[in-house]
Design an enzyme around this catalytic site. Structure first.
Site, PDB file in Angstrom:
ATOM      1  CG  PHE A 194     -74.059  24.869  -0.634  1.00  0.00           C
ATOM      2  CD1 PHE A 194     -74.532  25.836   0.239  1.00  0.00           C
ATOM      3  CD2 PHE A 194     -74.499  23.564  -0.479  1.00  0.00           C
ATOM      4  CE1 PHE A 194     -75.425  25.505   1.252  1.00  0.00           C
ATOM      5  CE2 PHE A 194     -75.388  23.219   0.534  1.00  0.00           C
ATOM      6  CZ  PHE A 194     -75.856  24.193   1.404  1.00  0.00           C
ATOM      7  CB  CYS A 265     -63.439  24.428   3.758  1.00  0.00           C
ATOM      8  SG  CYS A 265     -64.888  25.374   4.291  1.00  0.00           S
TER       9      CYS A 265
END
Length: 307
Positions: A194, A265
């Site tokens: 990612f 996150c």
């Protein structure tokens, strides 16, 4: 300034970042996390990107708890470059309902618009022609462009695609990069999953894999790295979206990877994926927290797993 003049009016912030109690209030969200060090606090007024909304010709931020739009000409959480263009943005002939992402890049300001109206109007194109943007896009179509927006990561410069993910402040981006680098040995074989535009990829000399970014175009949700591929690496870095990396984590748990550096996150999906790794024999050796979304109730958490 002891309080943000927009706090409790616009819905952009959960906490008043200008209040002297801000850190004490927000740090309560870290209850249950065993941090290796003090959290990193990004400075207010350093945010280099902001997502605005428009509807019925109005432009600004959503009012807290509603879809009403609060007109904003100055937000003390944003870089001066963004605040300088806000009055002009508010006067543009907005069509339909949508969002407008303003990003301060290395070489100028990018404006990426997503609207339920498929195409921009001639009036809109003429209106933005004289504004200080280096690129304006409408649903991915170029309205105007004078230069390709650029972003640098520790001296390595890449093109910035419209709507690409970017950490909200350069300070927090650098702090997270330093944390990751501190857990990478020289000559280690590293995979950056990612990887996005490459915040961790270049400085760790990693192989980057992503759906959209500078690495190998690989959908890690549908087509994660196999155990055989993972076994060619000593260290895996992962910085997935809020959905986490469930399928990829399960495969890492079956691999011989020595260390996983997981940046998240979303503490909920991080805890979920962490249970998979710890059940497979990994131990948490370091955890760091970054207040990069200043004013929000979000924390960025970085955790190191070893076996």
């Amino acid at each position: 300034m002891k309080t943000c003049p927009l706090f409790s009016i616009c819905g952009g912030c959960k906490y008043d970042f200008a209040s002297p109690n801000y850190r004490a209030e927000k740090i309560k969200k870290l209850d249950g996390w065993n941090l290796s060090d003090e959290p990193f606090w990004a400075a207010a007024g350093a945010r280099r990107r902001a997502d605005f909304c428009f509807s019925g010709g109005d432009f600004g931020f959503y009012e807290r708890g509603t879809k009403n739009i609060v007109h904003v000409e100055n937000c003390p959480n944003l870089l001066p470059e963004i605040n300088a263009v806000l009055p002009k943005l508010g006067k543009l002939p907005w069509a339909g309902t949508g969002s407008a992402l303003v990003t301060v890049c290395d070489n100028g300001i990018d404006l990426a618009i997503n609207s339920d109206v498929p195409y921009f109007t001639r009036e809109f194109k003429e209106s933005v022609a004289g504004l200080p943007f280096i690129r304006v896009t409408w649903n991915g179509n170029i309205v105007m462009q004078t230069a390709m927006p650029k972003i640098s990561f520790a001296g390595h410069t890449v093109d910035y695609p419209p709507n690409a993910f970017l950490q909200p402040t350069a300070q927090s981006e650098g702090a997270m990069r330093e944390f990751v680098m501190s857990h990478i040995e020289p000559n280690a074989r590293v995979a950056d999953l990612f990887c996005g535009l490459g915040n961790f990829t270049f400085v760790t000399n990693a192989d980057g894999f992503d759906i959209v970014g500078i690495g190998i175009k690989r959908d890690l949700f549908k087509n994660p790295l196999t155990v055989k591929m993972l076994n060619t690496y000593d260290i895996v870095i992962m910085d997935p979206p809020r959905a986490g990396a469930l399928t990829q984590t399960k495969l890492i748990a079956e691999s011989n990877v020595n260390r996983v550096i997981y940046v998240s996150c979303n503490p909920i999906t991080l805890r979920r994926d962490a249970k998979i790794l710890t059940a497979a024999g990994y131990k948490i050796t370091a955890t760091a927290a970054f207040d990069q979304f200043v004013g929000s109730d979000h924390w960025e958490i970085a955790t190191v797993f070893e076996k």
